[in-house]
Scaffold this active site. Sequence first.
Site, PDB file in Angstrom:
ATOM      1  N   ALA A  10       0.796  -1.233   0.000  1.00 25.44           N
ATOM      2  CA  ALA A  10       0.000   0.000   0.000  1.00 25.44           C
ATOM      3  C   ALA A  10       0.825   1.278   0.000  1.00 25.44           C
ATOM      4  O   ALA A  10       0.337   2.326  -0.441  1.00 25.44           O
ATOM      5  CB  ALA A  10      -0.946  -0.001   1.208  1.00 25.44           C
ATOM      6  N   ARG A  13       4.636   2.749  -5.024  1.00 23.42           N
ATOM      7  CA  ARG A  13       4.155   3.587  -6.134  1.00 23.42           C
ATOM      8  C   ARG A  13       2.835   3.062  -6.685  1.00 23.42           C
ATOM      9  O   ARG A  13       1.890   3.814  -6.885  1.00 23.42           O
ATOM     10  CB  ARG A  13       5.206   3.623  -7.260  1.00 23.42           C
ATOM     11  CG  ARG A  13       6.470   4.364  -6.910  1.00 23.42           C
ATOM     12  CD  ARG A  13       7.412   4.481  -8.111  1.00 23.42           C
ATOM     13  NE  ARG A  13       7.790   3.171  -8.632  1.00 23.42           N
ATOM     14  CZ  ARG A  13       8.823   2.465  -8.197  1.00 23.42           C
ATOM     15  NH1 ARG A  13       9.584   2.927  -7.218  1.00 23.42           N
ATOM     16  NH2 ARG A  13       9.125   1.303  -8.736  1.00 23.42           N
ATOM     17  N   GLY A  98      -1.201  -8.673 -10.094  1.00 25.59           N
ATOM     18  CA  GLY A  98      -0.462  -7.985 -11.141  1.00 25.59           C
ATOM     19  C   GLY A  98       1.036  -8.194 -11.000  1.00 25.59           C
ATOM     20  O   GLY A  98       1.817  -7.663 -11.786  1.00 25.59           O
ATOM     21  N   HIS A 155      11.759  -0.406 -19.035  1.00 24.26           N
ATOM     22  CA  HIS A 155      11.126  -0.058 -17.765  1.00 24.26           C
ATOM     23  C   HIS A 155      12.072   0.769 -16.904  1.00 24.26           C
ATOM     24  O   HIS A 155      13.262   0.894 -17.196  1.00 24.26           O
ATOM     25  CB  HIS A 155      10.716  -1.322 -17.002  1.00 24.26           C
ATOM     26  CG  HIS A 155       9.455  -1.947 -17.496  1.00 24.26           C
ATOM     27  ND1 HIS A 155       9.428  -2.803 -18.577  1.00 24.26           N
ATOM     28  CD2 HIS A 155       8.168  -1.837 -17.076  1.00 24.26           C
ATOM     29  CE1 HIS A 155       8.181  -3.194 -18.805  1.00 24.26           C
ATOM     30  NE2 HIS A 155       7.404  -2.627 -17.904  1.00 24.26           N
ATOM     31  N   LYS A 159      12.870  -1.740 -11.548  1.00 29.27           N
ATOM     32  CA  LYS A 159      12.244  -3.044 -11.853  1.00 29.27           C
ATOM     33  C   LYS A 159      13.266  -4.154 -11.651  1.00 29.27           C
ATOM     34  O   LYS A 159      14.409  -4.052 -12.120  1.00 29.27           O
ATOM     35  CB  LYS A 159      11.695  -3.060 -13.280  1.00 29.27           C
ATOM     36  CG  LYS A 159      10.867  -4.311 -13.586  1.00 29.27           C
ATOM     37  CD  LYS A 159      10.050  -4.140 -14.852  1.00 29.27           C
ATOM     38  CE  LYS A 159       9.242  -5.388 -15.169  1.00 29.27           C
ATOM     39  NZ  LYS A 159       8.249  -5.694 -14.120  1.00 29.27           N
ATOM     40  N   THR A 166       5.050  -8.601 -19.009  1.00 24.87           N
ATOM     41  CA  THR A 166       4.271  -8.258 -20.197  1.00 24.87           C
ATOM     42  C   THR A 166       4.981  -8.723 -21.463  1.00 24.87           C
ATOM     43  O   THR A 166       4.354  -9.274 -22.379  1.00 24.87           O
ATOM     44  CB  THR A 166       4.027  -6.744 -20.259  1.00 24.87           C
ATOM     45  OG1 THR A 166       3.325  -6.344 -19.083  1.00 24.87           O
ATOM     46  CG2 THR A 166       3.230  -6.361 -21.490  1.00 24.87           C
TER      47      THR A 166
END
Length: 269
Positions: A10, A13, A98, A155, A159, A166
Amino acid sequence: MQHHIAIAGASGRMGHMLIEAIQAADDCTLSGALDIPAAPALGSDAAAFTGQPAGVAITADLAQGLQGAHTLIDFTRPEGTMAYLAACRAAGVNLVIGTTGFSEEQKAQIAEAAQDMAIVMAPNMSVGVNVTLKLLQMAARALSTGYDIEIIEAHHRHKVDAPSGTALRMGEVIADAIGRDLKECAVYERYGHTGERDPSTIGFSTIRGGDIVGDHTVLFAGIGERIEITHKSSSRATYAQGSLRAVRFLAGKRSGLYDMFDVLGLPRD
């Protein structure tokens, strides 16, 4: 129907973007906010950064964070997701995943858990990316011979997995469309004397730098022409909005493993 949503990670980002999206949606309520025990924001209001506190404190206590939630949205890391998966399964809470970078064993564990709970799992929740996947499926079938296929992704510097989830999903969609197995035909590294390109392969190139949210290009390179299909994200807001669509899709479902094609009603063939 009012959707009561808990957010994992939470104070990160993506967590902030999801909380903003929930606060702005009339049919969504923030019911819980989870983060790791070492997170500096523990105990603070999860929406304080928006200037409109939600009355929900960030906690590392899974039972507390999931109390009253219909669905947990998780964009963290695989180890965290697996812990959230077990907690959601026990609590009867649906899960929108995700997170990327899962091992095959972890993917199998998620699929097994979906026998008892409803899960949407997608390496990219963006509506535009999933429409792009559909376009790639069509293009791959038409360009299955005579065209070399390369996937280039970029990215931000933070990362931790590569290629991106993806990019890998793009490779899977393309490989499936032309009757190949990505595990057998993917090329992730090129260095030194590599020899001529094997036309049956799908190549991946990874860029990391700055604050790039996410760029993906698939290049179909033929003789005398090339076709490029590109998706560029300029904000994580698109992932947040796609996640809320996934939450709404799961409402009333008791079990099953779904992806964004299911959420968006996109045909698989």
